[in-house]
Structures are given as structure tokens and as C-alpha cells.
Design an enzyme around this catalytic site. Structure first.
Site, PDB file in Angstrom:
ATOM      1  N   ASP A 167      66.486-109.135 -45.674  1.00 45.94           N
ATOM      2  CA  ASP A 167      65.335-108.247 -45.527  1.00 45.94           C
ATOM      3  C   ASP A 167      64.776-108.233 -44.103  1.00 45.94           C
ATOM      4  OD1 ASP A 167      64.451-110.781 -45.589  1.00 45.94           O
ATOM      5  OD2 ASP A 167      62.913-110.493 -47.122  1.00 45.94           O
ATOM      6  N   HIS A 187      85.554-107.309 -23.009  1.00 47.28           N
ATOM      7  CA  HIS A 187      84.281-107.263 -23.735  1.00 47.28           C
ATOM      8  C   HIS A 187      83.922-108.616 -24.344  1.00 47.28           C
ATOM      9  CE1 HIS A 187      84.578-102.605 -24.106  1.00 47.28           C
ATOM     10  NE2 HIS A 187      84.161-103.005 -22.924  1.00 47.28           N
ATOM     11  N   ASP A 230      73.582-101.364 -15.391  1.00 43.79           N
ATOM     12  CA  ASP A 230      74.897-101.869 -15.796  1.00 43.79           C
ATOM     13  C   ASP A 230      75.536-102.506 -14.559  1.00 43.79           C
ATOM     14  OD1 ASP A 230      77.354-102.362 -16.908  1.00 43.79           O
ATOM     15  OD2 ASP A 230      77.947-100.254 -17.110  1.00 43.79           O
ATOM     16  N   GLU A 266      82.992 -99.591 -10.798  1.00 48.91           N
ATOM     17  CA  GLU A 266      83.273-100.927 -11.307  1.00 48.91           C
ATOM     18  C   GLU A 266      84.755-101.297 -11.329  1.00 48.91           C
ATOM     19  OE1 GLU A 266      82.636-101.277 -15.618  1.00 48.91           O
ATOM     20  OE2 GLU A 266      81.693 -99.306 -15.541  1.00 48.91           O
ATOM     21  N   TYR A 295      92.319-108.326 -13.324  1.00 50.89           N
ATOM     22  CA  TYR A 295      92.304-109.360 -14.357  1.00 50.89           C
ATOM     23  C   TYR A 295      93.729-109.884 -14.527  1.00 50.89           C
ATOM     24  CZ  TYR A 295      88.254-106.385 -15.038  1.00 50.89           C
ATOM     25  OH  TYR A 295      87.125-105.632 -14.823  1.00 50.89           O
ATOM     26  N   ARG A 297      85.344-108.413 -11.530  1.00 54.92           N
ATOM     27  CA  ARG A 297      84.849-107.031 -11.548  1.00 54.92           C
ATOM     28  C   ARG A 297      83.592-107.007 -10.691  1.00 54.92           C
ATOM     29  NH1 ARG A 297      84.994-106.193 -16.493  1.00 54.92           N
ATOM     30  NH2 ARG A 297      82.899-106.528 -17.289  1.00 54.92           N
ATOM     31  N   GLU A 348      80.527-104.350 -10.108  1.00 56.97           N
ATOM     32  CA  GLU A 348      80.005-103.088 -10.652  1.00 56.97           C
ATOM     33  C   GLU A 348      78.622-102.771 -10.109  1.00 56.97           C
ATOM     34  OE1 GLU A 348      79.341-103.057 -14.951  1.00 56.97           O
ATOM     35  OE2 GLU A 348      79.467-100.863 -14.925  1.00 56.97           O
TER      36      GLU A 348
HETATM   37  N1  GLY Z   1      79.032-102.995 -19.484  1.00 54.94           N
HETATM   38  C1  GLY Z   1      79.909-101.992 -19.922  1.00 54.94           C
HETATM   39  C2  GLY Z   1      80.617-101.369 -18.816  1.00 54.94           C
HETATM   40  O1  GLY Z   1      80.630-101.879 -17.724  1.00 54.94           O
HETATM   41  O2  GLY Z   1      81.138-100.297 -18.955  1.00 54.94           O
HETATM   42 MN    MN Z   2      79.951-100.043 -16.708  1.00 52.21          MN
HETATM   43 MN    MN Z   3      79.184-103.227 -17.058  1.00 55.81          MN
END
Ligand code: GLY
Ligand code: MN
Ligand code: MN
Length: 440
Positions: free
Chosen positions: A41, A244, A272, A385, A389, A407, A409
């Protein structure tokens, strides 16, 4: 909660623009989100549907907005949850129809249980219904039921709508071009998120856990009344090679890199950002070699975000720099042009170079028009980004590169004067990162 006069005006401007785009003989229907059960709930924290939020600013679940250009009784109609003393004591305040009119700029408002009674009047005589079928099956049934009813009645003279158009064909093109108010929110969201990344770099060290770094970042968001705009990724070592990765439950090890992809959401607008840095504060030679390639791709791809340039350009530039770099350090062998043509880079770079950013982290708006990449316009915001890897145990690759995942970004606003990096508050050169950590 209540909206400021400026906010009410901003939403009214958006509705006006939507009406201009759909035309006088159309009507648009936009549902709010509902609450989602987390366990038994209790519910997940409520997040409003972005389209609904964009047009109405109304923060409650289970509401429906109807926008009917030129309607005498009012063009913006909101259906809201019925006020209920008990529910409000247990679960929180409800604006109800009066609040919707007084505080959210609705011209007219009803209780949600009056929808089926009111909808035929709202759709009658309209040629087109702008509504995205398939997302809210229960509402789909009600709307198509009303249209069927109107068709029956129309044999006796009233007009039933003849076309259904997915709302996003118009609305999402609007959302792609950010207004001044939206840009201001994005500036703040990206600024706070950049600060959060700086704090993460300062506190991460061998022996700490990924979740502790996540807590540091997210507390910076919460302090500004923001939440993560998507599941934060805090991946040490090999975990960075899982794109992810959100388990965030491992210890940080001396000699490993830490990849953090996290962005805070402010009033529905999210940042992001990804940064990758050494847990012990010093890049190894192999880590640095890979890092410099990704950084070069990031910087040169950012330069392509100019008004009038093709939205396909950043990826094109990134894959070239990454492929050249991979040949230089021996990850790939062969001629750069051929490796690109055969997409050999995909073994180590398997995602795109960027996406629209705004209310949704992978924001709405088309990338191609008529089969070709569209051109950048001022007011668009895109991420850049690139990454590399190198999965642990990759055959035929020097072991020193195994498990390196990087990465970088940034979030970039396209302006008349070129790209504006909104996330420059967090360092990305090897030197700047190493000195930030050394000073921590
Ligand atoms: N955080 C998701 C992306 O970089 O697309
Ligand atoms: Mn992104
Ligand atoms: Mn991202």
C-alpha cells in the site's frame, strides 16, 4: 503547491502555441500520470507525465487536460480528482476543480468522475482529436466510446471527429525547442548536478562503496529540492562496462576508474552528466590513453552543435576520433575509413553520441525529418557522450586495457552564437581532475 503568475503565463503561452499548431477545428486531450504501487500500500514518489506538466503545470495524479481552441466556455479544461476530506487527511491536499481554476489557470474545471458526461460536449463538432492512443488504455476506451456515440448522434446532425492524430507529432516538436523559462531551469539543474559530480570526485576513494558516492551526489540534489532524473549509475572498475549499471553496491578499489552518470531533475527538467575518474586520484598510463581519446571525441563533437549543422554530425565526428584513437593504441587494427564503414568501433563504442535533453532524459523530438537528420536550431539541448568500454577478458586486447570503461557526457545548449556547455562546472581534463582530487 501553487504556481507563480509567471509560471501560469508560461503554460498559457504553450497552450496557445499548441492551439495554433493543431488548428481551430481540433481538440487535444492530455492525461496526467497515475500513482504507481511500490509495495503493497505504498507508492513510488509521484512523477507527473511530462506532456501534461508542460501544458498545465498541474502537479496532481489522475487529472486530464482538454484543450479546445476557440471554445466559448473556455479553451483550457481540467478534470481533477474530487476533493475528499478523508483522503486529504491521509494522503495530501487536492486542488479540486476550484483550485485548478484559481491557481493553475484552467478556464473551466470538473471532477474527474464527470469526464464521460462532459467529453461528448468537448468533442462534438471537432474535426480532429489530438491524443496519443495506446498509452492509457482505459482512457482510450472512453474517448473512442464518445466518438462512436457522437457518430451515432451525428446521423441526426451533430458532427463527430473523423481523425485521431498522435499528440506528439505537434507537442514534441514544441518541447524540443526550449523557451527562456525552460532554459533557466535547465541551467540550474545542470549547475547543481555539476556541483554534485565535483563532490563525488572529492569524496570517492579506495574502500568507499559505490552507494556512498551515490548518496553524496543525490544529497546535493535533494538539498535543492531535486531528485535524480534517472537511476544514477555509479560503476567502479569493470562495472563501468555495463552501460546501465545501477546496482551501485560494490567497493571502490585502488587502481580502478569510477564512472558516474547522474543528473538531477528540477521542476521536471533533468541534467544528464557522466564523468570518469581514478578512485585513487591518479590515472594509470593505460587509463589515461583511453581517456584522452574519449575526451578528444567529446570536445570535437561538442563543437559541431551549431545552429544549421546536421544533428547527425556529433556522432559522425565522435566515431572518427574514437576509431582513430583505437587504432593508435592498438585496440583496432586496419584502415580508419574501413573500420568505420564496417562499424568495427561498435565492439568498444556501442551507443549513440547524444540525445535531446529536457523534461525526459531521453527527451522528445524527432532526429530526422523526411528520412534525413534535421538541422540544429537555437533552443535545442543535446547531450554529447562518447565513451569506450573494453570488457574484461576481451580476446586479442592487451590486458592493461581490460575492464576500462570511460564515458564523458556534457549537456549542451545550441545558441545563435554556437554551443554552450551547461555542464562545464565539473572538470574533465586529466590535469583538472587529478588536481581536484589531490586537493580534496
Ligand atoms: N543517463 C542516460 C544517458 O546517458 O543516456
Ligand atoms: Mn545521456
Ligand atoms: Mn547519462
Amino acid at each position: 503547491m501553487t504556481l507563480s503568475t509567471q509560471e501560469v503565463r508560461e503554460h498559457a503561452r504553450r497552450r496557445k502555441e499548441l492551439m495554433r499548431r493543431i488548428g481551430a477545428d481540433a481538440v487535444a486531450i492530455i492525461p496526467a500520470s497515475s500513482e504507481v504501487v511500490r509495495a503493497r500500500d505504498t507508492h513510488f514518489r509521484f512523477r507527473q507525465n511530462s506532456d501534461f506538466q508542460y501544458l498545465s503545470g498541474f502537479p496532481e495524479p489522475d487529472a486530464i487536460a482538454v484543450i479546445a481552441p476557440g471554445r466559448k466556455e473556455g479553451e483550457f479544461v481540467l478534470f481533477t480528482r474530487r476533493r475528499d476530506k478523508d483522503s486529504e487527511i491521509w494522503h495530501g491536499r487536492r486542488a479540486g476543480p476550484e483550485g485548478a481554476v484559481e491557481r493553475y489557470g484552467a478556464d473551466q474545471a470538473f471532477n474527474i468522475d464527470e469526464l464521460e458526461r462532459e467529453l461528448p460536449k468537448l468533442l462534438m463538432g471537432r474535426e480532429a482529436v489530438h491524443y496519443t492512443l495506446g498509452e492509457y488504455p482505459e482512457l482510450d476506451g472512453k474517448i473512442t466510446g464518445v466518438v462512436r456515440y457522437l457518430r451515432e448522434v451525428s446521423r441526426r446532425g451533430a458532427a463527430a471527429p473523423t481523425t485521431f492524430t498522435a499528440l506528439e507529432t505537434t507537442l514534441h516538436e514544441m518541447r524540443l525547442l526550449k523557451s527562456k523559462a525552460e532554459i533557466a531551469l535547465m541551467r540550474k539543474a545542470t549547475e547543481v548536478s555539476a556541483r554534485a559530480h565535483v563532490r563525488a570526485m572529492q569524496m570517492a576513494r579506495p574502500g568507499r562503496y559505490e552507494w556512498q558516492v551515490m548518496a553524496e551526489i543525490q544529497s546535493e540534489f535533494e538539498r535543492e529540492n531535486m531528485q535524480p532524473g534517472y537511476g544514477s549509475i555509479v560503476g567502479g572498475g569493470d562495472n563501468a562496462c555495463i552501460l546501465h549499471y545501477t546496482e551501485n553496491n560494490m567497493p571502490l578499489r585502488d587502481g580502478d576508474l569510477l564512472l558516474i552518470d547522474a543528473g538531477g531533475e528540477l521542476q521536471g527538467y533533468t541534467a544528464d552528466i557522466t564523468r570518469t575518474f581514478p578512485v585513487n586520484g591518479k590515472f594509470s598510463a593505460a587509463q589515461k590513453a583511453v581517456y584522452e581519446i574519449v575526451l578528444e571525441a567529446n570536445k570535437l563533437a561538442i563543437k559541431t552543435l551549431k545552429a544549421g549543422a546536421s544533428a547527425g554530425k556529433p556522432h559522425e565526428v565522435a566515431i572518427r576520433i574514437l576509431t582513430e584513437g583505437m587504432v593508435d593504441i592498438g585496440l583496432l587494427k586496419g584502415k580508419v575509413d574501413e573500420l568505420i564503414a564496417q562499424e568495427k568501433y561498435r565492439q568498444f563504442y556501442m551507443h549513440g553520441t547524444g540525445h535531446w535533453l529536457g523534461m525526459d532524459v531521453h527527451d522528445v523530438g524527432r532526429y530526422k525529418l523526411g528520412g534525413k537528420y534535421r538541422k540544429f536550431e537555437p533552443g535545442m539541448i543535446m547531450t554529447v557522450e562518447p565513451g569506450l568500454y573494453i570488457a574484461p577478458g576481451t580476446p586479442d586486447i592487451d590486458e592493461q586495457f581490460w575492464g576500462i570503461g570511460i564515458r564523458i557526457e556534457d549537456d549542451v545548449l545550441i545558441t545563435e552564437n554556437g554551443p554552450e556547455v551547461l555542464t562545464s562546472g565539473v572538470p574533465k581534463s586529466v590535469k583538472d581532475i587529478e588536481s581536484l582530487i589531490a586537493a580534496a
